[in-house]
Design an enzyme around this catalytic site. Sequence first.
Site, PDB file in Angstrom:
ATOM      1  N   LYS A 106       1.079  -1.100   0.116  1.00 54.90           N
ATOM      2  CA  LYS A 106      -0.078   0.108  -0.079  1.00 54.90           C
ATOM      3  C   LYS A 106       0.862   1.299   0.076  1.00 54.90           C
ATOM      4  O   LYS A 106       2.051   1.173   0.703  1.00 54.90           O
ATOM      5  CB  LYS A 106      -0.853   0.032   1.173  1.00 54.90           C
ATOM      6  CG  LYS A 106      -2.186   0.948   1.266  1.00 54.90           C
ATOM      7  CD  LYS A 106      -3.306   0.005   0.391  1.00 54.90           C
ATOM      8  CE  LYS A 106      -4.723   0.905   0.301  1.00 54.90           C
ATOM      9  NZ  LYS A 106      -5.446  -0.327  -0.128  1.00 54.90           N
TER      10      LYS A 106
HETATM   11  P1  NAD Z   1     -13.239   7.268  -3.186  1.00 52.32           P
HETATM   12  O1  NAD Z   1     -12.200   8.407  -2.821  1.00 52.32           O
HETATM   13  O2  NAD Z   1     -13.466   7.195  -4.568  1.00 52.32           O
HETATM   14  O3  NAD Z   1     -14.315   7.679  -2.222  1.00 52.32           O
HETATM   15  C1  NAD Z   1     -14.450   7.950  -0.903  1.00 52.32           C
HETATM   16  C2  NAD Z   1     -15.640   8.440  -0.365  1.00 52.32           C
HETATM   17  O4  NAD Z   1     -15.694   8.395   1.103  1.00 52.32           O
HETATM   18  C3  NAD Z   1     -15.937   9.930  -0.969  1.00 52.32           C
HETATM   19  O5  NAD Z   1     -17.495   9.913  -1.320  1.00 52.32           O
HETATM   20  C4  NAD Z   1     -15.711  10.681   0.165  1.00 52.32           C
HETATM   21  O6  NAD Z   1     -16.480  11.693   0.225  1.00 52.32           O
HETATM   22  C5  NAD Z   1     -16.281   9.642   1.226  1.00 52.32           C
HETATM   23  N1  NAD Z   1     -15.769  10.048   2.663  1.00 52.32           N
HETATM   24  C6  NAD Z   1     -14.512  10.676   3.053  1.00 52.32           C
HETATM   25  N2  NAD Z   1     -14.446  10.835   4.577  1.00 52.32           N
HETATM   26  C7  NAD Z   1     -15.750  10.430   5.037  1.00 52.32           C
HETATM   27  C8  NAD Z   1     -16.179  10.558   6.088  1.00 52.32           C
HETATM   28  N3  NAD Z   1     -15.711  10.938   7.093  1.00 52.32           N
HETATM   29  N4  NAD Z   1     -17.842  10.034   6.036  1.00 52.32           N
HETATM   30  C9  NAD Z   1     -18.216   9.562   5.229  1.00 52.32           C
HETATM   31  N5  NAD Z   1     -17.826   9.518   3.890  1.00 52.32           N
HETATM   32  C10 NAD Z   1     -16.546   9.910   3.947  1.00 52.32           C
HETATM   33  O7  NAD Z   1     -12.439   6.100  -2.443  1.00 52.32           O
HETATM   34  P2  NAD Z   1     -12.997   4.452  -2.822  1.00 52.32           P
HETATM   35  O8  NAD Z   1     -11.942   4.068  -3.961  1.00 52.32           O
HETATM   36  O9  NAD Z   1     -14.273   4.416  -3.195  1.00 52.32           O
HETATM   37  O10 NAD Z   1     -12.438   3.956  -1.558  1.00 52.32           O
HETATM   38  C11 NAD Z   1     -13.337   3.766  -0.434  1.00 52.32           C
HETATM   39  C12 NAD Z   1     -12.998   2.684   0.536  1.00 52.32           C
HETATM   40  O11 NAD Z   1     -13.015   1.430  -0.039  1.00 52.32           O
HETATM   41  C13 NAD Z   1     -11.513   2.925   0.956  1.00 52.32           C
HETATM   42  O12 NAD Z   1     -11.426   2.339   2.503  1.00 52.32           O
HETATM   43  C14 NAD Z   1     -10.638   2.034   0.111  1.00 52.32           C
HETATM   44  O13 NAD Z   1      -9.423   1.315   0.854  1.00 52.32           O
HETATM   45  C15 NAD Z   1     -11.631   0.941  -0.262  1.00 52.32           C
HETATM   46  N6  NAD Z   1     -11.197   0.083  -1.350  1.00 52.32           N
HETATM   47  C16 NAD Z   1     -11.126   0.655  -2.399  1.00 52.32           C
HETATM   48  C17 NAD Z   1     -10.816  -0.235  -3.593  1.00 52.32           C
HETATM   49  C18 NAD Z   1     -10.959   0.471  -4.879  1.00 52.32           C
HETATM   50  O14 NAD Z   1     -10.848  -0.328  -5.914  1.00 52.32           O
HETATM   51  N7  NAD Z   1     -10.979   1.632  -4.897  1.00 52.32           N
HETATM   52  C19 NAD Z   1     -10.556  -1.554  -3.302  1.00 52.32           C
HETATM   53  C20 NAD Z   1     -10.767  -1.858  -2.126  1.00 52.32           C
HETATM   54  C21 NAD Z   1     -10.898  -1.268  -1.226  1.00 52.32           C
END
Ligand code: NAD
Length: 416
Positions: A106
């Site tokens: 990561k």
């Molecule tokens: P992203 O940046 O596209 O979206 C994140 C979202 O979370 C946004 O809508 C943001 O406004 C919201 N957010 C931020 N702070 C917040 C809070 N305090 N309360 C509520 N919402 C809040 O990110 P993503 O890629 O969708 O990732 C989201 C989660 O999924 C993370 O934990 C990431 O590690 C995990 N994840 C992502 C992927 C991927 O393929 N993108 C894969 C596995 C896991």
Amino acid sequence: MAQENKALDVALSQLKLAARKLELDAGLHKMLSHPKRSIMVSIDIRLDNGAIGVFNGVRVQHWDARGPFKGGTRYFPELTLEEVTALAMLMTWKCAIADIPFGGAKGGVCVDTKKMSQHELERLTRRYVSLIFEYLGPHRDIPAPDMYTDAQTMAWIMDTYSQLKGYSVPESVTGKPIEIGGSWGRLEATGRGVIHCVKQAAQRNNLKLKGATVAIQGFGNVGFHAAEAAQEIGCKIIAVSDSTGGIYCADGLNSEDVLTHKEKTGTVQNYKGCQNITNDELLELQCDVLIPAALENQITCKNADKIKAKMVAEAANGPTTPDADKALYEKGICLIPDILANSGGVTVSYFEWVQNLTREQWPLEKVNRKLETKMTKAFDDVLSIVEREESDMRTGALMLGVGRVANAIKTLGLWP
Ligand code: NAD
């Protein structure tokens, strides 16, 4: 980079639990408790106003016994080394559970992307890649998107890596735009994968998904695509949120329309026909499926007893603390752990890497079919341990992931 974060304590206690259950050799347990490599860098860039900005960056490579390191790149102001280390460790188990030939890594930069222009973000990304370049590569470590990074960020990573190599290396990064070697279905993969797991769990728990109510915290890449996939199978999305707050509508909302509203106004709030709610209220809503898809530590001992969902599918990494985990289990809530629930993203990243290495492009139907097959197999593999051990799903998933990695290390042996 700050050091006070509990995420690593949680990851280490999860490893300890799996090690105890697997009766793992103490030396192997010790090896897996430490990442192989942590690279910390200072990223100096020229800001648009002419001043110099200095940002802390990191890449943590946990274990690569089953294949090259693989993991997301997160841009977040409060990012800590320990948090990134914990996330790298989770990636190692996740790749093993999905049974794809990768290890866990990561990376990220302490930066508030909302305060940066696209030009500044491009310079930051390119400088960051140049600083960790020698540790990256299609057979060393392959980055992907995570919070506040996207397909454009991956394009800059690929281009910087390729420029420094002297030839195009699309297989150096996943989650890229389609036109430069990205895979169909990668953007949606994590969210779709979450819903594949929800389907499997619903079958086993006699939960009817047609008309089932779903609340989603976080309306970014994963949250939005989970909402789309849930709607496809007839679920009703009753609430979503972002960092500014949430919205609730008992009759259900249309995720596509909410996205258009968010793109126009910068928030999901004040959407027509919906009631504004806080993120805390969203978590405590009466619903069938709760999907935390934002940050870590959202379901804690403070709100676990107020969670009314029948099922929690962890789309985010580490949204539930261990004490809350226990409380949910005791309440009979079915929890699908992050290392299984959100493994769809890295699974299609693996498909993207394979397509790049073979210079092929698979059609969307093929990607989605293979994703469903992989997710169903991973779910079944975890469930057979859960049934054998009479454990919760997180313990079963950890035993599967840690066990597979430990076996690989044992088979490889220790050099010299
Ligand atoms: P992203 O940046 O596209 O979206 C994140 C979202 O979370 C946004 O809508 C943001 O406004 C919201 N957010 C931020 N702070 C917040 C809070 N305090 N309360 C509520 N919402 C809040 O990110 P993503 O890629 O969708 O990732 C989201 C989660 O999924 C993370 O934990 C990431 O590690 C995990 N994840 C992502 C992927 C991927 O393929 N993108 C894969 C596995 C896991």
